[in-house]
Structures are given as C-alpha cells and as structure tokens.
Design an enzyme around this catalytic site. Structure first.
Site, PDB file in Angstrom:
ATOM      1  N   SER A   1     -14.262  16.294  -1.919  1.00  0.00           N
ATOM      2  CA  SER A   1     -13.219  16.862  -1.030  1.00  0.00           C
ATOM      3  C   SER A   1     -11.758  16.404  -1.440  1.00  0.00           C
ATOM      4  O   SER A   1     -11.502  16.084  -2.520  1.00  0.00           O
ATOM      5  CB  SER A   1     -13.667  16.950   0.212  1.00  0.00           C
ATOM      6  OG  SER A   1     -12.705  17.567   1.134  1.00  0.00           O
TER       7      SER A   1
ATOM      8  N   ASP B   1     -17.203  28.014  -1.607  1.00  0.00           N
ATOM      9  CA  ASP B   1     -16.590  26.777  -0.735  1.00  0.00           C
ATOM     10  C   ASP B   1     -15.502  27.107   0.038  1.00  0.00           C
ATOM     11  O   ASP B   1     -14.508  27.796  -0.578  1.00  0.00           O
ATOM     12  CB  ASP B   1     -16.529  25.415  -1.612  1.00  0.00           C
ATOM     13  CG  ASP B   1     -15.972  24.324  -0.971  1.00  0.00           C
ATOM     14  OD1 ASP B   1     -16.130  24.372   0.273  1.00  0.00           O
ATOM     15  OD2 ASP B   1     -16.112  23.205  -1.577  1.00  0.00           O
TER      16      ASP B   1
ATOM     17  N   HIS C   1     -20.228  22.590   0.842  1.00  0.00           N
ATOM     18  CA  HIS C   1     -18.983  21.820   0.840  1.00  0.00           C
ATOM     19  C   HIS C   1     -19.642  20.367   0.243  1.00  0.00           C
ATOM     20  O   HIS C   1     -20.232  19.654   1.113  1.00  0.00           O
ATOM     21  CB  HIS C   1     -18.187  21.644   1.701  1.00  0.00           C
ATOM     22  CG  HIS C   1     -16.971  20.645   1.625  1.00  0.00           C
ATOM     23  ND1 HIS C   1     -16.129  21.090   0.601  1.00  0.00           N
ATOM     24  CD2 HIS C   1     -16.441  19.584   2.207  1.00  0.00           C
ATOM     25  CE1 HIS C   1     -15.063  20.005   0.499  1.00  0.00           C
ATOM     26  NE2 HIS C   1     -15.433  19.288   1.441  1.00  0.00           N
TER      27      HIS C   1
END
Length: 543
Positions: free
Chosen positions: A236, A461, A490
C-alpha cells in the site's frame, strides 16, 4: 490512502511480502552521494547512513511496552530529524527482527541478508512483521532472510505524533451521512480545523514527517543493518516509500516488491488519489453485495445487489434511530463494512452480522462494529491517524477552499456514495494545515538504473486502485507487473493465491521474474458463506 490500519493488521497477522537476492553490478562506493532533489539533504543522508553503518543495531529483548512475543528481538536506529541538519536533533526509530532460520523442509538454506518490510499507511507499524516467518507462506523466505520490521518516524515509539487526546476516540454512536447536509458539513469543517490546530500545537517538528524523509530513513536503516543494497517490500503506502527510495537511491537497491501499489504521479498525491480510492470502494462494495445476493439462501438479505443495498440502508436508518448496544450507529456500521472492501475474508462474518441483526439478534454486529475501547488500542489508533494526516498533508498541496472539496465530492458521491464523504472527513484537516507543503517527487527510474522490481496488484483493489499499479509499472523501468484478475483483496503477496505466491517466491528466493513485462493469475477462491448454524465466534476472534 486510508489503508494504514487494515494493511498493517493483515501483514502483522498473515503476511505477504518479500524481496531477495541477486546483486546487480558493483556495490555503491562508501560515501557516494545518492541522487536527490536537495543537495544538503542528500549529503545529510549519506552522513547519517555512514554513521549508522558504523554503529549498527544492537538487538535484544523487546521493551515490555511493545507487547511483542519473545520470538522477536528489538533495537533502534538513530536518524536526523532534518536531513539538511544531520548534526542537529536526532530521533530513534524502533526496529524488530527474527533471524533467518537457515533451513526449510529439512534442508539447509544460505542466508541472503535482511528483508525489510513496510506495511503502509501512512501510520502503519511494521514491528510485528517478522512473525510472518512462522506462517507456512513465509517459512521459505524466513529461512533465507532476517525478517525486519520497523516503526517509521512518528509511529509507535519512533518519535510518536499525537494530534488529540486518545480518550476522544471510540465514542459511538456516530453518524455517517451518505449525502451530508450543509449543517453537518459545517460541523465537520470545524472538527477538521480543530484537528489541524491540535497537530501543530502538539508537534513542533511536524514538518519533518514526510514521505521523502521516510525514504531517507529507509536508507539509514539499510546501512545500520549492514546491507550494501536494500531488499525491501512495501504494501500500500509502503510502495510509495519504496518508489521514492528507488528514485533517490537507485544504486542502493537490491530488490524491491511493491504490493498493492499507490499511483505515484505527482498530480495525484494525495487529493486525487483519495478521490480515485472512493470510486474504487464503490466498485468493491458492489462486489460484496453481489456475493451476498448469490448466497441469499444463507443470509436472506436480498436476491440482487440492489436488494442487499436496500437492506443495508434500512439497517443504517434503524441504527440512526436506535444504536445497537447504545454504541453502534451508522458511523460504526460504515467503518465495519468498509473493512469488507479491503478483504473479502470479512465478507462471511459481516453478512452474518447483518443477517442476525435483521433477525433480532444484534450481538454479532455489536461485537464486530463497536470501537475498541482499551486505552492502548485508542492510543495506537490516534497515533496512526496523526501520522497519516501529517504525512499526507505535508507531502503535497491540497485545496484550501472547502468549496473545491464540496464541488468535487458532491459530484463523486452521486455515483460513489459508499465511501466518498467519509474519505473527505478523514483528509479534510489538510485544507487547514498550517505547515509548509512540499511538491511531490517525480517518481521514475531510468532503464538499467536499478535491478528489476516486482509489482503485485489485484484488479479490483479498492484501497489502491489498479490504475495506480499500472502507473507505477510505467514509471519504474524494468519492473514486472503480476495481476490477480477479478479479485480485490488489498495486499496479495503471501495470501491465498498460489499463483501470485509462486511469482513472489521465485523473485525473492531465486531472482526470477516472468519473461514478459506482465503476468496474470486467476482470482483466488471466493469466500465460503458462514451461516447462523456455523461457528462465527472463532471467525470473529481471528479478526
């Protein structure tokens, strides 16, 4: 990107990262200056890294306040608060490690160095990451690498930031209007201004908490670990740190994995990226509702995605009138179901909680949606939010006129109502930020400047939309993009998809990437529905 807590929790508990082992070209010469946008800070980083390499890290028992298992050892690395003044104020970053086991499947394995992981955020704490080596998906990597986690500046005990009293958190029930009234907007503007003031008043050094400094810290950590080149995986927001690092220090890169990549385009950091995130959550919310409708015989929430939406809205209205357990209102409901947008393994227990509530049993919903009340959890959550806000507000310009936010997000909420306005309220303090704003670095690398890198992404995602992975792929020369098709979890590395994990292991352990610049894997299996006759308590404890 509003993915800090969820991404961090998944990797702390279930892991999914890695990089590894082939040195490309000669090691950087001692004292060589990394390319950077600021010569003074480049020199300061080189000096700090030289000092860290000499000092190393003294690993020992982790402090009790970390609440970490005995399997981990801990230490600290010292970095300048301001890299333009390397002899000025210093801060210490906490680091955790589990040493390479040196064997897997009864066979000895050669150690390949340190593998450093960042779980994202901004605000994610990676101190738990080395425990991933105990999981089956990670044992081969943990055999070859020292697994290293750390708390970035501002996080945990690493010069922690705080913007308000943690006791103010977790006081449900709260509202979360999909289309807020003018009076509600004024209330949230006042809160945002107050929060921004609190950040400035509580943290006199706030301007130094940025992605650029996170990348510089990473190079100092590399040196302290005794590594000539960095082996790193970011999830991320951690992919953005890695991309900035690769741009600043290409000769210091050994291998990098970007899992669920942020769009690093300067014009999208961070205002536009957050709007793209809201749009992507709408698609993922539709995926969840479609799955629930397919299992209407189990949950009875509606035979179509539209019918499930109506049921959800009815529950929201009921909770606005009568909060469940006097603590769960529409805001808490929204937060709980937002997690289903991150990870589809939440789908069965969230659908069951909604079904049970409709049947007159609110306890599963109360158990899943009530904010954690412990002082430790409140402190950690407040700290994560403070770091998230500081980094995103410092990193780039934001609209300073609420009318811009109002115009853009009113339009967006017409087609993406699920998350749009909650995302606005999370980021709105940046409109009233008093500190200096940076211009984002133009992330890109030249062909041959660094070893090939691996980018992992799920096509649906929500937290880091797939377009960001494609943009990262375009900007990082020599990268290979592996896509999990028709999936939206994710963070895909080390998860349930054996195909994705095969690509990850090949790169991390053997330095092999697909021959083409991209590859794809079929989606992992959809979750199995959990009926009211099943054991939901076990599933709830797992989360």
């Amino acid at each position: 990107m509003r993915a800090a807590a969820s991404a961090s929790a998944r990797y702390a508990a279930a892991g999914s990262l890695v990089l590894a082992a082939f040195a490309a070209g000669p090691a950087p010469a001692a004292g060589a200056l990394p390319a950077g946008p600021d010569d003074a800070r480049a020199r300061g980083t080189a000096l700090a890294a030289e000092r860290a390499a000499a000092a190393g890290i003294r690993f020992g028992a982790c402090p009790a306040e970390e609440s970490l298992p005995e399997a981990l050892t801990c230490g600290t690395v010292t970095v300048p608060l301001d890299y333009a003044d390397p002899d000025g104020k210093k801060i210490k970053l906490t680091v955790s490690r589990v040493k390479a086991t040196g064997k897997t499947g009864g066979k000895k394995v050669a150690r390949q160095g340190s593998f450093v992981f960042n779980p994202g955020g901004p605000g994610g704490n990676g101190m738990y990451f080395p425990l991933a080596g105990m999981m089956p998906e990670w044992k081969r990597i943990g055999a070859a690498y020292d697994l290293v986690g750390y708390a970035p500046r501002g996080v945990g005990r690493s010069a922690p930031l705080s913007c308000r009293d943690p006791k103010q958190l977790g006081k449900g029930p709260t509202l979360a209007p999909t289309h807020p009234s003018e009076s509600y907007k004024k209330e949230r503007i006042a809160r945002a201004k107050s929060y921004a003031r609190g950040c400035a008043e509580r943290n006199p050094d706030l301007e130094h908490f940025t992605t650029l400094n996170n990348a510089r810290d990473l190079d100092v950590l590399r040196a302290a670990l005794g590594e000539q080149r960095l082996t790193y995986m970011g999830a991320s927001y951690g992919t953005y740190i890695g991309a900035v690092y690769a741009t600043l220090f290409p000769s210091h890169v050994r291998r990098m994995v970007f899992d669920s990549a942020v769009d690093p385009s300067p014009g999208r950091v961070w205002y536009r990226n957050n709007m793209a995130q809201s749009a992507a959550f709408e698609r993922r919310w539709a995926d969840f509702r479609t799955w629930v409708a397919e299992h209407d015989d189990t949950y009875g929430l509606g035979r179509t995605a539209e019918a499930v939406q109506r049921t959800y809205e009815e529950v929201r209205a009921e909770l606005a009138h009568t909060p469940a357990g006097k603590k769960v209102g529409p805001g808490e409901l929204q937060s709980a179901f937002l997690q289903a947008g991150y990870y589809d393994d939440y789908w069965p227990i969230r659908a069951l909680a909604l079904s049970e509530y409709r049947a007159g049993n609110p306890e599963p919903l109360i158990g899943q949606a009530t904010p954690v009340a412990s002082p430790i959890a409140a402190k950690e959550n407040e700290n994560a939010g403070a770091v998230y806000t500081a980094v995103e507000c410092n990193d780039a310009p934001w609209p300073e006129d609420f009318r811009v936010w109002d115009r853009d997000n009113t339009r967006l909420a017409r087609v993406a109502p699920f998350e749009t306005w909650d995302n606005v309220w999370t980021n709105l303090p940046c409109a009233y930020w008093s500190g200096p704003r940076q211009q984002p670095l133009d992330v890109r690398t030249l062909p041959g400047a660094l070893p090939p890198t691996l980018i992992l992404a799920a096509e649906r995602d929500a937290a880091t939309p797939y377009a960001g992975a494609k943009e990262m792929h375009r900007r990082i020369a020599g990268s290979v993009l592996v896509t999990e098709r028709d999936a939206g979890t994710h963070g895909v590395g080390g998860g349930p998809n054996a195909c994705v994990n095969g690509h990850l292991d090949a790169y991390v352990l053997d330095g092999r990437l697909p021959e083409r610049r991209s590859a794809s894997c079929a989606a992992h299996a959809a979750p199995t529905p959990l009926g009211s006759g099943g054991p939901p308590e076990k599933a709830l404890r797992a989360r």
